[in-house]
Design a protein around this motif. Sequence first.
Motif, PDB file in Angstrom:
ATOM      1  N   VAL A  80       1.007  -1.131   0.418  1.00 33.80           N
ATOM      2  CA  VAL A  80       0.083   0.071  -0.221  1.00 33.80           C
ATOM      3  C   VAL A  80       0.539   1.263  -0.087  1.00 33.80           C
ATOM      4  CG1 VAL A  80      -1.806   1.143   1.427  1.00 33.80           C
ATOM      5  CG2 VAL A  80      -1.671  -1.505   1.190  1.00 33.80           C
ATOM      6  N   TYR A  81       0.005   2.033  -0.611  1.00 31.52           N
ATOM      7  CA  TYR A  81       1.253   4.123  -1.102  1.00 31.52           C
ATOM      8  C   TYR A  81       0.111   4.741  -0.811  1.00 31.52           C
ATOM      9  CZ  TYR A  81       4.590   0.429  -3.355  1.00 31.52           C
ATOM     10  OH  TYR A  81       5.339   0.101  -3.482  1.00 31.52           O
ATOM     11  N   GLN A  82       0.552   5.633   0.192  1.00 30.42           N
ATOM     12  CA  GLN A  82       0.031   6.751   0.595  1.00 30.42           C
ATOM     13  C   GLN A  82       0.470   8.275  -0.242  1.00 30.42           C
ATOM     14  OE1 GLN A  82      -1.186   7.193   4.587  1.00 30.42           O
ATOM     15  NE2 GLN A  82       1.037   8.077   4.786  1.00 30.42           N
ATOM     16  N   PRO A  83      -0.242   9.186  -0.656  1.00 32.08           N
ATOM     17  CA  PRO A  83       0.488  10.216  -1.151  1.00 32.08           C
ATOM     18  C   PRO A  83       0.748  11.233  -0.032  1.00 32.08           C
ATOM     19  CG  PRO A  83      -1.300  10.448  -0.962  1.00 32.08           C
ATOM     20  CD  PRO A  83      -1.595   9.189  -0.628  1.00 32.08           C
ATOM     21  N   LYS A  84       1.237  12.611  -0.221  1.00 33.63           N
ATOM     22  CA  LYS A  84       2.171  13.240   1.449  1.00 33.63           C
ATOM     23  C   LYS A  84       0.978  13.709   2.394  1.00 33.63           C
ATOM     24  CE  LYS A  84       5.454  15.983   2.692  1.00 33.63           C
ATOM     25  NZ  LYS A  84       6.566  17.188   2.263  1.00 33.63           N
ATOM     26  N   PRO A  85       1.054  13.939   3.242  1.00 33.09           N
ATOM     27  CA  PRO A  85      -0.444  14.175   4.156  1.00 33.09           C
ATOM     28  C   PRO A  85       0.291  15.527   4.375  1.00 33.09           C
ATOM     29  CG  PRO A  85       0.624  12.179   5.244  1.00 33.09           C
ATOM     30  CD  PRO A  85       1.629  12.075   4.199  1.00 33.09           C
ATOM     31  N   LYS A  86      -0.609  16.243   5.363  1.00 33.96           N
ATOM     32  CA  LYS A  86      -0.571  17.173   5.489  1.00 33.96           C
ATOM     33  C   LYS A  86      -1.126  17.268   7.215  1.00 33.96           C
ATOM     34  CE  LYS A  86      -3.818  21.531   5.758  1.00 33.96           C
ATOM     35  NZ  LYS A  86      -4.419  22.801   5.265  1.00 33.96           N
ATOM     36  N   ARG A  87       0.433  17.701   7.810  1.00 33.57           N
ATOM     37  CA  ARG A  87       0.645  17.780   9.354  1.00 33.57           C
ATOM     38  C   ARG A  87       0.479  18.718  10.185  1.00 33.57           C
ATOM     39  NH1 ARG A  87       3.869  13.562  11.808  1.00 33.57           N
ATOM     40  NH2 ARG A  87       3.609  14.528  13.793  1.00 33.57           N
ATOM     41  N   GLU A  88      -0.187  19.056  10.616  1.00 34.49           N
ATOM     42  CA  GLU A  88      -0.458  20.326  11.893  1.00 34.49           C
ATOM     43  C   GLU A  88      -1.598  20.222  12.882  1.00 34.49           C
ATOM     44  OE1 GLU A  88      -4.652  21.382   9.474  1.00 34.49           O
ATOM     45  OE2 GLU A  88      -2.615  22.424   8.891  1.00 34.49           O
ATOM     46  N   LEU A  89      -1.416  20.819  13.424  1.00 38.72           N
ATOM     47  CA  LEU A  89      -2.451  20.843  14.956  1.00 38.72           C
ATOM     48  C   LEU A  89      -3.614  20.805  14.476  1.00 38.72           C
ATOM     49  CD1 LEU A  89      -1.480  20.519  18.099  1.00 38.72           C
ATOM     50  CD2 LEU A  89      -2.411  23.577  18.080  1.00 38.72           C
ATOM     51  N   ASP A  90      -3.918  18.944  14.815  1.00 34.51           N
ATOM     52  CA  ASP A  90      -5.447  19.159  15.233  1.00 34.51           C
ATOM     53  C   ASP A  90      -6.186  19.618  16.458  1.00 34.51           C
ATOM     54  OD1 ASP A  90      -8.305  17.609  14.807  1.00 34.51           O
ATOM     55  OD2 ASP A  90      -6.960  15.998  13.402  1.00 34.51           O
ATOM     56  N   PRO A  91      -7.158  20.855  16.456  1.00 37.43           N
ATOM     57  CA  PRO A  91      -7.835  20.778  17.493  1.00 37.43           C
ATOM     58  C   PRO A  91      -8.935  19.642  17.841  1.00 37.43           C
ATOM     59  CG  PRO A  91      -8.851  21.482  15.409  1.00 37.43           C
ATOM     60  CD  PRO A  91      -8.066  21.305  15.165  1.00 37.43           C
ATOM     61  N   ASN A  92      -8.987  19.080  17.648  1.00 40.73           N
ATOM     62  CA  ASN A  92     -10.131  18.054  17.621  1.00 40.73           C
ATOM     63  C   ASN A  92      -9.055  16.728  18.962  1.00 40.73           C
ATOM     64  OD1 ASN A  92     -12.811  17.897  16.362  1.00 40.73           O
ATOM     65  ND2 ASN A  92     -11.493  17.361  14.386  1.00 40.73           N
ATOM     66  N   PHE A  93      -8.476  16.549  18.561  1.00 43.20           N
ATOM     67  CA  PHE A  93      -7.056  16.030  19.887  1.00 43.20           C
ATOM     68  C   PHE A  93      -5.744  16.047  20.657  1.00 43.20           C
ATOM     69  CE2 PHE A  93      -8.714  13.633  16.454  1.00 43.20           C
ATOM     70  CZ  PHE A  93      -9.432  12.457  16.751  1.00 43.20           C
ATOM     71  N   ASN A  94      -6.247  18.176  19.765  1.00 46.44           N
ATOM     72  CA  ASN A  94      -4.928  19.086  20.602  1.00 46.44           C
ATOM     73  C   ASN A  94      -2.852  18.197  20.302  1.00 46.44           C
ATOM     74  OD1 ASN A  94      -3.581  21.065  22.174  1.00 46.44           O
ATOM     75  ND2 ASN A  94      -3.879  20.441  24.040  1.00 46.44           N
ATOM     76  N   SER A  95      -3.348  17.749  19.646  1.00 47.71           N
ATOM     77  CA  SER A  95      -1.838  17.224  18.703  1.00 47.71           C
ATOM     78  C   SER A  95      -1.887  17.277  17.342  1.00 47.71           C
ATOM     79  CB  SER A  95      -1.893  15.644  18.919  1.00 47.71           C
ATOM     80  OG  SER A  95      -2.644  14.831  18.679  1.00 47.71           O
ATOM     81  N   GLU A  96       0.007  16.845  17.034  1.00 43.05           N
ATOM     82  CA  GLU A  96      -0.703  16.873  15.530  1.00 43.05           C
ATOM     83  C   GLU A  96      -0.384  15.711  15.238  1.00 43.05           C
ATOM     84  OE1 GLU A  96       3.616  17.808  13.695  1.00 43.05           O
ATOM     85  OE2 GLU A  96       3.546  20.201  14.187  1.00 43.05           O
ATOM     86  N   THR A  97      -1.448  15.505  13.383  1.00 48.77           N
ATOM     87  CA  THR A  97      -1.889  14.403  12.858  1.00 48.77           C
ATOM     88  C   THR A  97      -1.659  14.768  11.299  1.00 48.77           C
ATOM     89  OG1 THR A  97      -4.224  15.679  13.046  1.00 48.77           O
ATOM     90  CG2 THR A  97      -3.629  14.291  14.514  1.00 48.77           C
TER      91      THR A  97
END
Length: 618
Positions: A80-97
């Motif tokens: 399985v391959y995935q494209p490059k995801p967007k990494r940023e602070l997620d307000p739902n979990f208060n952490s980088e996702t």
Amino acid sequence: MLAAIALLGVLPAPGQKLDPIKWALAFEPAGGVAAGSETLGRLTARMEPGWHLYSLTTPRPPIATSIALAANPAIGAVQVYQPKPKRELDPNFNSETETFGGETVFLLRIPVLKEAAAGAAELTAQVRYQACNDKLCLPPVKRTAMARLAILPAGPPSTAAVPDGYAAVASKSPAVVEPAPVTPAPAAGQQGLGAFLVLAFGFGLAAIFTPCVFPMIPITMSFFLKKETVTRGQSVFQAGVFALGIVVLFTLLGLATTALMGPFGVVLLGSNPWVNAFIAAVFIAFALSLLGAFEITIPSSVLTRLDRASQGGGVFGTLLMGLTFSLTSFACVGPFVGTLLAASVQGGGWRPALGMAGFACGLASPFFLLALFPSLLRSMPRSGGWLARVKVVLGFIILAAALKYLSNIDQVYQWNFLTRERFLGAWVVLFALPGLYLLGFLRLEGVKPDENLGVGRLLAGASFLIFAVSLMPGMFGGKLGELDAYVPAGAGTVAAGESGPVWIRNQYETALETARRENKLVLVSFTGYACTNCHWMKANMFPRPEIAAALKNLVLAELYTDGTDEASQKNQQLQERRFATIAIPYYALLDGDGKIIATFAGVTRDSNEFLAFLKKTV
């Protein structure tokens, strides 16, 4: 209320199912692939505006997306391959996702076996994911996407080319994705935020009456109120800024705790041996200092610099005065802060910061109130021997609290040194000593040989002795009510033939097998050696007649998740995989095949609520 109204705008109407992501599967080359060659599967996720899902490699707490192909005899192991995801602070979990939005294509490199028969092979991609927007997250779900792959007669082998910008995630053998875990229900009976903040504020008020804080009240207030050039309104403002300095320091301490541990990482702190050892060491140091063994002080150079800076006047100078006061008083308020932080981090989220803010407001409140009503200064009791007595008594209490954290270590490692009997024996002594001290039988600072015994000191000393004596029945198997949550459990699992329920310990598969054989449901209790709420439920909820009667009709399995052994690790992985949580206590009702009937999270004092859960059927 406004938040609830906002959420209504994104939720579906009654009877509709919210499903913001659609999946489609296609293969390249479109004309088919020869047996013995590779084809490239394109799994496309089309997301409604504002929605996203998480990458296959995103760190927890969100549910990472997982992709696999259902077993098929025509294909081999899938990459399985995935494209490059967007990494940023997620307000739902208060952490980088890591997230994907809009339209995202995942690639599956699929080898077609040489012996695969020519013709159409029906392949099914199976996806498990969690969809979120900026206001809410949906429970994890499983979806499928099916497409037909044309398999041509064997020819020269070819490989599938993966375009740039894609990264391999994991090599997947054809397998069925596990069922999506049940989203945990809110913990029943957990202490509400309002009650927690009241407790934190009460801790702050109690800290006022410590030897480091109380004598500073008239000294500090006279600094504001005796300035001839300052009006009463300005004095009130200055006192408010001074109190703000106290609030700022302790709130920053709570924010630092939240940032370092994260909203979900704190779940296991209550049973972490290293954390408990650190807290116990700090408490013992504070206790010995209060008992007079040595003195804990902030380095004088730090306090001197802050004091000089505060002399500059103005709002900033007054704010620094509040910070200096907080650091100066920390030797006495540290035990209150440590206890509150230890309790708040187990609640997770922003509780450490909010708890520290509530504590600081309680600690700072007398300065602001006395600025409003300066005449109250004359009615306050003077500093004297009673403060020294508070200091000694507080030392004994903190030693007893330190023993609780040492007990957590003992239970997690299962050393069985601090048994229930030894623990309670130590508490009997530690709570009897301040009683004897206040009555004059124990000679320590604050009680003079020729000093008369006042009524207040008499009643306080008697209260400590009464409490110490009331603990003694627990050493011989007696119930201690709410205190059972804080002391080690007794002998443990009840043996067969006794009146109590029989629990199968750390044997999940055995419990399911027993349920199938006896045609019963299984009650799985995810519990912990150092979990106070777990102890309370077992000591106070399970023995109730109506609950005990319902338990007799179930196969009972208790799975410990906070130990250092292999069984605890497996139990934790099972809980996280099946129920998407590692919080304890957590109860699940299953049939003999492992099908989830109902779940119940947290502690509850309502036996009817827990009984209704136990009586649920397929």
